[in-house]
Design a protein around this motif. Structure first.
Motif, PDB file in Angstrom:
ATOM      1  N   CYS A  23       0.830  -1.214   0.000  1.00  0.00           N
ATOM      2  CA  CYS A  23       0.000   0.000   0.000  1.00  0.00           C
ATOM      3  C   CYS A  23       0.861   1.260   0.000  1.00  0.00           C
ATOM      4  O   CYS A  23       0.562   2.224  -0.706  1.00  0.00           O
ATOM      5  CB  CYS A  23      -0.932   0.004   1.212  1.00  0.00           C
ATOM      6  N   VAL A  24       1.930   1.262   0.778  1.00  0.00           N
ATOM      7  CA  VAL A  24       2.821   2.423   0.807  1.00  0.00           C
ATOM      8  C   VAL A  24       3.482   2.619  -0.555  1.00  0.00           C
ATOM      9  O   VAL A  24       3.591   3.753  -1.051  1.00  0.00           O
ATOM     10  CB  VAL A  24       3.870   2.270   1.937  1.00  0.00           C
ATOM     11  N   LEU A  25       3.907   1.544  -1.187  1.00  0.00           N
ATOM     12  CA  LEU A  25       4.520   1.660  -2.512  1.00  0.00           C
ATOM     13  C   LEU A  25       3.530   2.163  -3.561  1.00  0.00           C
ATOM     14  O   LEU A  25       3.888   2.949  -4.443  1.00  0.00           O
ATOM     15  CB  LEU A  25       5.119   0.316  -2.933  1.00  0.00           C
ATOM     16  N   ILE A  26       2.281   1.732  -3.475  1.00  0.00           N
ATOM     17  CA  ILE A  26       1.254   2.231  -4.398  1.00  0.00           C
ATOM     18  C   ILE A  26       1.030   3.718  -4.182  1.00  0.00           C
ATOM     19  O   ILE A  26       0.911   4.492  -5.142  1.00  0.00           O
ATOM     20  CB  ILE A  26      -0.056   1.426  -4.232  1.00  0.00           C
ATOM     21  N   ALA A  27       0.981   4.155  -2.923  1.00  0.00           N
ATOM     22  CA  ALA A  27       0.792   5.578  -2.640  1.00  0.00           C
ATOM     23  C   ALA A  27       1.965   6.405  -3.151  1.00  0.00           C
ATOM     24  O   ALA A  27       1.774   7.499  -3.707  1.00  0.00           O
ATOM     25  CB  ALA A  27       0.618   5.780  -1.132  1.00  0.00           C
ATOM     26  N   ILE A  28       3.181   5.887  -3.006  1.00  0.00           N
ATOM     27  CA  ILE A  28       4.350   6.595  -3.530  1.00  0.00           C
ATOM     28  C   ILE A  28       4.305   6.663  -5.051  1.00  0.00           C
ATOM     29  O   ILE A  28       4.612   7.704  -5.649  1.00  0.00           O
ATOM     30  CB  ILE A  28       5.643   5.922  -3.025  1.00  0.00           C
ATOM     31  N   ALA A  29       3.893   5.578  -5.691  1.00  0.00           N
ATOM     32  CA  ALA A  29       3.783   5.571  -7.152  1.00  0.00           C
ATOM     33  C   ALA A  29       2.725   6.566  -7.634  1.00  0.00           C
ATOM     34  O   ALA A  29       2.923   7.253  -8.647  1.00  0.00           O
ATOM     35  CB  ALA A  29       3.458   4.160  -7.647  1.00  0.00           C
ATOM     36  N   LEU A  30       1.617   6.670  -6.913  1.00  0.00           N
ATOM     37  CA  LEU A  30       0.588   7.641  -7.285  1.00  0.00           C
ATOM     38  C   LEU A  30       1.084   9.075  -7.119  1.00  0.00           C
ATOM     39  O   LEU A  30       0.834   9.938  -7.971  1.00  0.00           O
ATOM     40  CB  LEU A  30      -0.676   7.417  -6.458  1.00  0.00           C
ATOM     41  N   ALA A  31       1.794   9.332  -6.042  1.00  0.00           N
ATOM     42  CA  ALA A  31       2.346  10.678  -5.834  1.00  0.00           C
ATOM     43  C   ALA A  31       3.389  10.995  -6.898  1.00  0.00           C
ATOM     44  O   ALA A  31       3.445  12.131  -7.414  1.00  0.00           O
ATOM     45  CB  ALA A  31       2.961  10.777  -4.443  1.00  0.00           C
ATOM     46  N   PHE A  32       4.195  10.026  -7.263  1.00  0.00           N
ATOM     47  CA  PHE A  32       5.208  10.234  -8.287  1.00  0.00           C
ATOM     48  C   PHE A  32       4.572  10.487  -9.652  1.00  0.00           C
ATOM     49  O   PHE A  32       5.036  11.340 -10.404  1.00  0.00           O
ATOM     50  CB  PHE A  32       6.144   9.018  -8.334  1.00  0.00           C
ATOM     51  N   SER A  33       3.498   9.757  -9.964  1.00  0.00           N
ATOM     52  CA  SER A  33       2.821   9.987 -11.253  1.00  0.00           C
ATOM     53  C   SER A  33       2.165  11.363 -11.294  1.00  0.00           C
ATOM     54  O   SER A  33       2.162  12.016 -12.337  1.00  0.00           O
ATOM     55  CB  SER A  33       1.791   8.889 -11.524  1.00  0.00           C
ATOM     56  N   ALA A  34       1.634  11.821 -10.181  1.00  0.00           N
ATOM     57  CA  ALA A  34       1.048  13.164 -10.140  1.00  0.00           C
ATOM     58  C   ALA A  34       2.127  14.221 -10.319  1.00  0.00           C
ATOM     59  O   ALA A  34       1.928  15.234 -10.989  1.00  0.00           O
ATOM     60  CB  ALA A  34       0.305  13.383  -8.825  1.00  0.00           C
ATOM     61  N   TRP A  35       3.289  13.983  -9.733  1.00  0.00           N
ATOM     62  CA  TRP A  35       4.385  14.935  -9.844  1.00  0.00           C
ATOM     63  C   TRP A  35       4.942  14.963 -11.269  1.00  0.00           C
ATOM     64  O   TRP A  35       5.274  16.020 -11.793  1.00  0.00           O
ATOM     65  CB  TRP A  35       5.466  14.561  -8.843  1.00  0.00           C
ATOM     66  N   LEU A  36       5.028  13.795 -11.912  1.00  0.00           N
ATOM     67  CA  LEU A  36       5.577  13.735 -13.268  1.00  0.00           C
ATOM     68  C   LEU A  36       4.662  14.397 -14.299  1.00  0.00           C
ATOM     69  O   LEU A  36       5.135  15.136 -15.159  1.00  0.00           O
ATOM     70  CB  LEU A  36       5.822  12.283 -13.678  1.00  0.00           C
ATOM     71  N   THR A  37       3.375  14.105 -14.221  1.00  0.00           N
ATOM     72  CA  THR A  37       2.470  14.627 -15.246  1.00  0.00           C
ATOM     73  C   THR A  37       2.107  16.082 -14.996  1.00  0.00           C
ATOM     74  O   THR A  37       2.071  16.868 -15.922  1.00  0.00           O
ATOM     75  CB  THR A  37       1.182  13.794 -15.325  1.00  0.00           C
ATOM     76  N   GLY A  38       1.795  16.410 -13.767  1.00  0.00           N
ATOM     77  CA  GLY A  38       1.414  17.774 -13.444  1.00  0.00           C
ATOM     78  C   GLY A  38       0.009  18.152 -13.887  1.00  0.00           C
ATOM     79  O   GLY A  38      -0.423  19.282 -13.684  1.00  0.00           O
ATOM     80  N   GLU A  39      -0.716  17.232 -14.493  1.00  0.00           N
ATOM     81  CA  GLU A  39      -2.094  17.517 -14.902  1.00  0.00           C
ATOM     82  C   GLU A  39      -2.993  17.511 -13.681  1.00  0.00           C
ATOM     83  O   GLU A  39      -2.831  16.703 -12.766  1.00  0.00           O
ATOM     84  CB  GLU A  39      -2.572  16.477 -15.910  1.00  0.00           C
ATOM     85  N   LEU A  40      -3.960  18.408 -13.686  1.00  0.00           N
ATOM     86  CA  LEU A  40      -4.814  18.581 -12.518  1.00  0.00           C
ATOM     87  C   LEU A  40      -5.628  17.335 -12.204  1.00  0.00           C
ATOM     88  O   LEU A  40      -5.763  16.951 -11.041  1.00  0.00           O
ATOM     89  CB  LEU A  40      -5.745  19.782 -12.722  1.00  0.00           C
ATOM     90  N   VAL A  41      -6.161  16.680 -13.223  1.00  0.00           N
ATOM     91  CA  VAL A  41      -6.998  15.505 -12.968  1.00  0.00           C
ATOM     92  C   VAL A  41      -6.163  14.366 -12.373  1.00  0.00           C
ATOM     93  O   VAL A  41      -6.633  13.638 -11.504  1.00  0.00           O
ATOM     94  CB  VAL A  41      -7.754  15.070 -14.246  1.00  0.00           C
ATOM     95  N   VAL A  42      -4.919  14.229 -12.795  1.00  0.00           N
ATOM     96  CA  VAL A  42      -4.059  13.184 -12.227  1.00  0.00           C
ATOM     97  C   VAL A  42      -3.704  13.510 -10.783  1.00  0.00           C
ATOM     98  O   VAL A  42      -3.682  12.631  -9.927  1.00  0.00           O
ATOM     99  CB  VAL A  42      -2.782  13.011 -13.089  1.00  0.00           C
ATOM    100  N   VAL A  43      -3.441  14.774 -10.501  1.00  0.00           N
ATOM    101  CA  VAL A  43      -3.144  15.190  -9.128  1.00  0.00           C
ATOM    102  C   VAL A  43      -4.334  14.927  -8.228  1.00  0.00           C
ATOM    103  O   VAL A  43      -4.197  14.413  -7.111  1.00  0.00           O
ATOM    104  CB  VAL A  43      -2.731  16.681  -9.096  1.00  0.00           C
ATOM    105  N   ILE A  44      -5.539  15.252  -8.709  1.00  0.00           N
ATOM    106  CA  ILE A  44      -6.752  15.047  -7.912  1.00  0.00           C
ATOM    107  C   ILE A  44      -6.996  13.566  -7.661  1.00  0.00           C
ATOM    108  O   ILE A  44      -7.197  13.133  -6.518  1.00  0.00           O
ATOM    109  CB  ILE A  44      -7.965  15.694  -8.600  1.00  0.00           C
ATOM    110  N   LEU A  45      -6.954  12.767  -8.718  1.00  0.00           N
ATOM    111  CA  LEU A  45      -7.241  11.340  -8.552  1.00  0.00           C
ATOM    112  C   LEU A  45      -6.160  10.631  -7.738  1.00  0.00           C
ATOM    113  O   LEU A  45      -6.471   9.737  -6.953  1.00  0.00           O
ATOM    114  CB  LEU A  45      -7.416  10.684  -9.920  1.00  0.00           C
ATOM    115  N   SER A  46      -4.913  11.041  -7.903  1.00  0.00           N
ATOM    116  CA  SER A  46      -3.862  10.393  -7.117  1.00  0.00           C
ATOM    117  C   SER A  46      -3.944  10.785  -5.650  1.00  0.00           C
ATOM    118  O   SER A  46      -3.632   9.984  -4.769  1.00  0.00           O
ATOM    119  CB  SER A  46      -2.487  10.710  -7.687  1.00  0.00           C
ATOM    120  N   SER A  47      -4.374  11.997  -5.359  1.00  0.00           N
ATOM    121  CA  SER A  47      -4.524  12.364  -3.951  1.00  0.00           C
ATOM    122  C   SER A  47      -5.754  11.715  -3.334  1.00  0.00           C
ATOM    123  O   SER A  47      -5.730  11.312  -2.170  1.00  0.00           O
ATOM    124  CB  SER A  47      -4.566  13.879  -3.782  1.00  0.00           C
ATOM    125  N   VAL A  48      -6.821  11.597  -4.115  1.00  0.00           N
ATOM    126  CA  VAL A  48      -8.031  10.934  -3.604  1.00  0.00           C
ATOM    127  C   VAL A  48      -7.747   9.469  -3.301  1.00  0.00           C
ATOM    128  O   VAL A  48      -8.206   8.931  -2.295  1.00  0.00           O
ATOM    129  CB  VAL A  48      -9.195  11.093  -4.608  1.00  0.00           C
TER     130      VAL A  48
END
Length: 123
Positions: A23-48
């Motif tokens: 679970c921690v690795l999945i959360a880190i991967a989601l945060a990393f994908s939000a940081w890489l793309t920078g798109e608002l929808v990815v940031v929102i869905l990865s934080s949710v």
């Protein structure tokens, strides 16, 4: 076939550590994908998705859960629901129509927290 009693038995500490680390690795991967793309929808869905998964993973790794109460306390569930609601409303305000799922998740968090609060008061 599993009986309902088997589903609520305590899991082994090794299983708890493996699932928590995953679970921690999945959360880190989601945060990393939000940081890489920078798109608002990815940031929102990865934080949710990432915040509850990360907190659950940390709780499984380091916390002590009681049988039948779940990983999150009612107050933690309220906080997670509020964060999900704020991020989802901000996304909807910025024109992201797919953030309605986050609002539904927030309502589910509030309902679960209320149910657990009433359950703990009845004991």
């Amino acid at each position: 076939m599993l009986s309902p009693n088997n589903l609520t038995e305590e899991v082994s500490p090794t299983s708890r550590k493996v699932v928590g680390l995953t679970c921690v690795l999945i959360a880190i991967a989601l945060a990393f994908s939000a940081w890489l793309t920078g798109e608002l929808v990815v940031v929102i869905l990865s934080s949710v998705a990432g915040v509850p998964i990360g907190i659950a993973g940390l709780s499984l790794l380091f916390g002590k859960t009681k049988n039948g109460t779940g990983v999150f306390s009612p107050s933690t569930t309220y906080v997670i629901g509020a964060l999900i609601a704020i991020v989802s409303v901000a996304g909807a305000y910025n024109g992201q129509p797919k953030t309605g799922f986050g609002i539904l998740m927030a309502l589910g968090c509030f309902a679960l927290a209320r149910k657990r609060t009433n359950k703990s008061k009845s004991w």
